[in-house]
Structures are given as structure tokens and as C-alpha cells.
Write an enzyme that holds these catalytic residues in place. Structure first.
Site, short mmCIF file in Angstrom:
data_model
loop_
_atom_site.label_atom_id
_atom_site.label_comp_id
_atom_site.label_asym_id
_atom_site.label_seq_id
_atom_site.Cartn_x
_atom_site.Cartn_y
_atom_site.Cartn_z
N TYR A 53 0.81 -1.21 0.00
CA TYR A 53 0.00 0.00 0.00
C TYR A 53 0.85 1.27 0.00
O TYR A 53 0.38 2.33 -0.38
CB TYR A 53 -0.89 0.04 1.25
CG TYR A 53 -2.18 -0.72 1.18
CD1 TYR A 53 -2.21 -2.06 0.84
CD2 TYR A 53 -3.39 -0.09 1.46
CE1 TYR A 53 -3.41 -2.77 0.80
CE2 TYR A 53 -4.59 -0.78 1.42
CZ TYR A 53 -4.59 -2.12 1.10
OH TYR A 53 -5.77 -2.80 1.07
N LYS A 55 3.16 -15.22 2.85
CA LYS A 55 3.27 -15.99 1.60
C LYS A 55 4.76 -16.28 1.42
O LYS A 55 5.39 -15.90 0.42
CB LYS A 55 2.69 -15.17 0.44
CG LYS A 55 2.54 -15.92 -0.86
CD LYS A 55 1.47 -16.99 -0.85
CE LYS A 55 1.49 -17.77 -2.15
NZ LYS A 55 0.57 -18.95 -2.12
C1 IPM Z 1 -10.16 -1.28 4.54
C2 IPM Z 1 -10.49 -0.78 3.17
C3 IPM Z 1 -9.35 0.09 2.66
C4 IPM Z 1 -8.09 -0.76 2.64
C5 IPM Z 1 -9.58 0.73 1.28
C6 IPM Z 1 -10.87 1.53 1.25
C7 IPM Z 1 -8.41 1.57 0.84
O1 IPM Z 1 -10.76 -1.84 2.32
O2 IPM Z 1 -9.96 -0.45 5.45
O3 IPM Z 1 -10.10 -2.50 4.72
O4 IPM Z 1 -7.83 -1.48 1.67
O5 IPM Z 1 -7.35 -0.72 3.61
#
Ligand code: IPM
Ligand code: MG
Length: 359
Positions: A138, A186
């Protein structure tokens, strides 16, 4: 003690479920200082940015943040991607506020046993997903996220210190429960997972009161459906935690039931956290009074427990939710024959009533 809460309703069903969560906060009879701010698509529409500086400042000045949800189809194609609600608001909020520990309890509620797709399974589920929230694919730096139409790149990086601090959090939680951690990775493919596993092995050797086992993420997804009662604390990296927590939530009966806490380091004895439902903005049902407010209400309970050390009131809110369910009230997502279909705000009212009645 001041309890300053930044309230960020956001988009879609966010404002509806947060309205109920705020009513529940008020029904506790405790004193809170609430201040609202815009986030996500709502902020973008208002001023052209999904995370205005004023919103971030308000969060920094608060003791805790209550967030609804962000996003919607009308924002999916905004360019550059940094202006989209998810990438431009939710992720920077997590990063800027150093909310690296995402705690997502998933527990079957007795009145909702029959709403679970695994209803024929006898073992109830009571687990916590501890998800690393500010690293991995992320966020990796240098930020190699790009897409030129022919090739797209995301990088996944984990540093040992990021693994250590989230694992420490999981050990702490495991000690309040069954003293077991399932660390999910993984490691048969990914280098980041190998580092994750090595680090966990070292920590397990130094923390022998907690039993640490490793599980590959694909197997974990399968095991959750086969027998969710085998898990106690699931510790995992950012994206695996995202996926597994949705899976776990559905096993409780609905995605609309699960709260989450995103926590930072404790400062001066206080744990700063952002509390939000696991579910998203659900634009398809927004504005119809059909959303389940339970996840948002239980997020308030988590806030009281973690940031305000008010276990007593947290327990009472959880009990009030269960009482409302026991009384047969159901929002559309968990409605079954023999129960009473109610709206988002009717369910919220029932919880407030039970709470005020000292349920
Ligand atoms: C969560 C959501 C978020 C994530 C999205 C909306 C970016 O799915 O908080 O689980 O992937 O973390
Ligand atoms: Mg998710």
C-alpha cells in the site's frame, strides 16, 4: 480528562452509520467534545482535496478519530490518483497519524448465528485480525506506483522494525486471549514474507508464553471457511489483512458488523486511534436507511476501550447491541424470516434505548 473526538463521516453510508454511532456516544452519558470535518469524496467536492489540511489538523489535535467510510464510483477516475478518496485521504491519514496497528475483532454474535454462511458449523468464531496498516504494497517507498497503460507497478517493502512493532502489538493482544498467534504470510513466494517469518521466529523464541504458528495466506483463507474457531489472533501484513478481515467479517453474518481500531504508539499513557467500520461506503445502498450501523457503533466501543480506557462502557455498548439483536431487530443485510426489519436509525435508537435502560 478531556475526550476530544474528531468525527469524519465521509461518503456513501458513512454519514448514516456515523450519525448512529454519535447518538450512542451521547447516550453513554459521558462527556465528549465532538468536532466534525470533511474527508474523502465529500471533501473533494467541497474544496478539491480529499484530505484538507484542516481535517488532518483536527485529527492531530484530537484524542481519537471516528471515521465512516470514503469513496464512491464518481471518484474512481479522478486524476491524479492522489486525489481519490482511498489513496488521497484514507492512506495518508493512516500514514500521517502513524496508525500502524489495525485491530479487527471478528466474533460471532449469538443472535446472528443463523445469519452466518457457515451456520451449520458448530464452533463459533472469536478472533482478532491484527493487520499491519502503514507498510507493504500500500505504501512502499520509493513510491513505484504507476500505470502508463502498458505496464503497471506496485512495490512491496517491509522493514524489520515495522514487523517487530506490529508483532509486539499482536503479542500483547494474544496475552489477553488464548496466547496463540497465527502469523500469516506468503513465504513460499515473497521475500517480504520471508523476512516477516524470520522476524516472528526470533520474537517467538523470546516470548515463549505465546504460541506462534505460521500459515500461508491461501491456506488461511481456506481454513477460515473450514473451521474459523481454530483461530485466535491472526497477525498479518497490510494487504493480506485487508482481504482476510473481509472474509472473517462475512463469517459473522455481514460485512456490516465489524468494527476496527487503527492504533498508534501510546503517548503519555494514552493510545491515539482512529476507529472505523471495516466496511466501505456502499454507495449502492447510501441514503436509503438500509445500512447496518453495528460496525460503526462497535467502533465506538473499541474507542472507549482502547483510547479512553473505559472498558465498562465499552462492554455496555456491546451488550446493548446484542440486546437489540436479541429483541429481533435486524437491518436488511442480516434480516431473516421471524425477525423485524428496521432502518439504520431505528436500530441505532434501540441501542441507545437499551444503553440508557442500563442493559
Ligand atoms: C479497509 C479498506 C481500505 C483498505 C480501502 C478503502 C483503501 O478496504 O480499510 O479495509 O484497503 O485498507
Ligand atoms: Mg478492506
Amino acid at each position: 480528562m478531556t475526550r476530544k473526538i474528531a468525527v469524519l463521516p465521509g461518503d456513501g453510508i458513512g454519514p448514516e452509520v456515523i450519525a448512529e454511532a454519535v447518538r450512542v456516544l451521547e447516550a453513554t452519558g459521558r462527556t465528549f467534545e465532538l468536532e466534525n470535518a470533511l474527508v474523502g469524496g465529500a471533501a473533494y467536492d467541497d474544496g478539491g482535496h480529499p484530505l484538507p489540511a484542516a481535517t488532518l489538523d483536527l485529527c492531530r489535535a484530537a484524542d481519537a478519530v471516528l471515521l465512516g467510510a470514503v469513496g464512491g464510483p464518481q471518484y474512481d477516475h479522478i486524476q491524479p490518483p492522489e486525489l481519490r478518496p482511498e489513496v488521497g485521504a484514507l492512506l495518508p491519514l493512516r500514514r500521517e497519524l502513524n496508525l500502524y496497528a489495525n485491530v479487527r475483532p471478528a466474533k460471532t454474535m449469538r443472535p446472528l448465528l443463523s445469519a452466518s454462511p457457515l451456520k451449520n458449523h458448530r464452533g463459533a468464531m472469536d478472533l482478532v485480525v491484527v493487520r499491519e496498516l502503514t507498510g507493504g504494497i500500500y505504501f512502499s517507498q520509493p513510491r513505484e506506483r504507476r500505470n502508463d497503460g502498458k505496464t503497471a507497478v506496485d512495490t512491496c517493502i517491509y522493514h524489520r522494525h515495522e514487523i517487530v512493532r506490529i508483532a509486539q502489538h499482536a503479542f500483547k493482544i494474544a496475552r489477553t486471549r488464548r496466547h496463540e498467534i497465527t502469523s500469516v504470510d506468503k513465504a513460499n513466494v515473497l521475500e517480504t514474507s520471508r523476512l516477516w517469518r524470520e522476524t516472528l521466529d526470533e520474537m517467538a523464541a523470546e516470548n515463549r508464553d505465546v504460541k506462534v504458528t505460521h500459515m500461508l495466506v491461501d491456506n488461511c483463507a481456506m481454513q477460515l471457511v473450514r473451521d474459523p474457531s481454530q483461530f485466535d489472533v491472526i497477525l498479518t501484513e497490510n494487504m493480506f489483512g485487508d482481504i482476510l478481515s473481509d472474509e472473517a467479517s462475512m463469517i459473522t453474518g455481514s460485512l456490516g458488523l465489524l468494527p476496527s481500531a487503527s492504533l498508534s504508539d501510546a503517548k503519555g499513557g494514552k493510545v491515539f486511534g482512529l476507529y472505523e467500520p471495516v466496511h466501505g461506503a456502499a454507495p449502492d445502498i447510501a441514503g436509503q436507511g438500509r445500512a447496518n450501523p453495528i460496525a460503526a457503533i462497535l467502533s465506538v466501543a473499541l474507542m472507549l476501550r482502547y483510547s479512553f480506557e473505559d472498558d465498562e462502557m465499552a462492554d455496555r455498548i456491546e451488550a446493548a447491541v446484542e440486546h437489540a439483536l436479541d429483541a429481533g431487530l435486524r437491518t436488511a443485510d442480516v434480516f431473516e424470516k421471524g425477525t423485524r426489519l428496521v432502518s439504520t436509525s431505528e436500530f441505532g435508537s434501540a441501542v441507545c434505548f437499551k444503553l440508557a435502560a442500563g442493559a
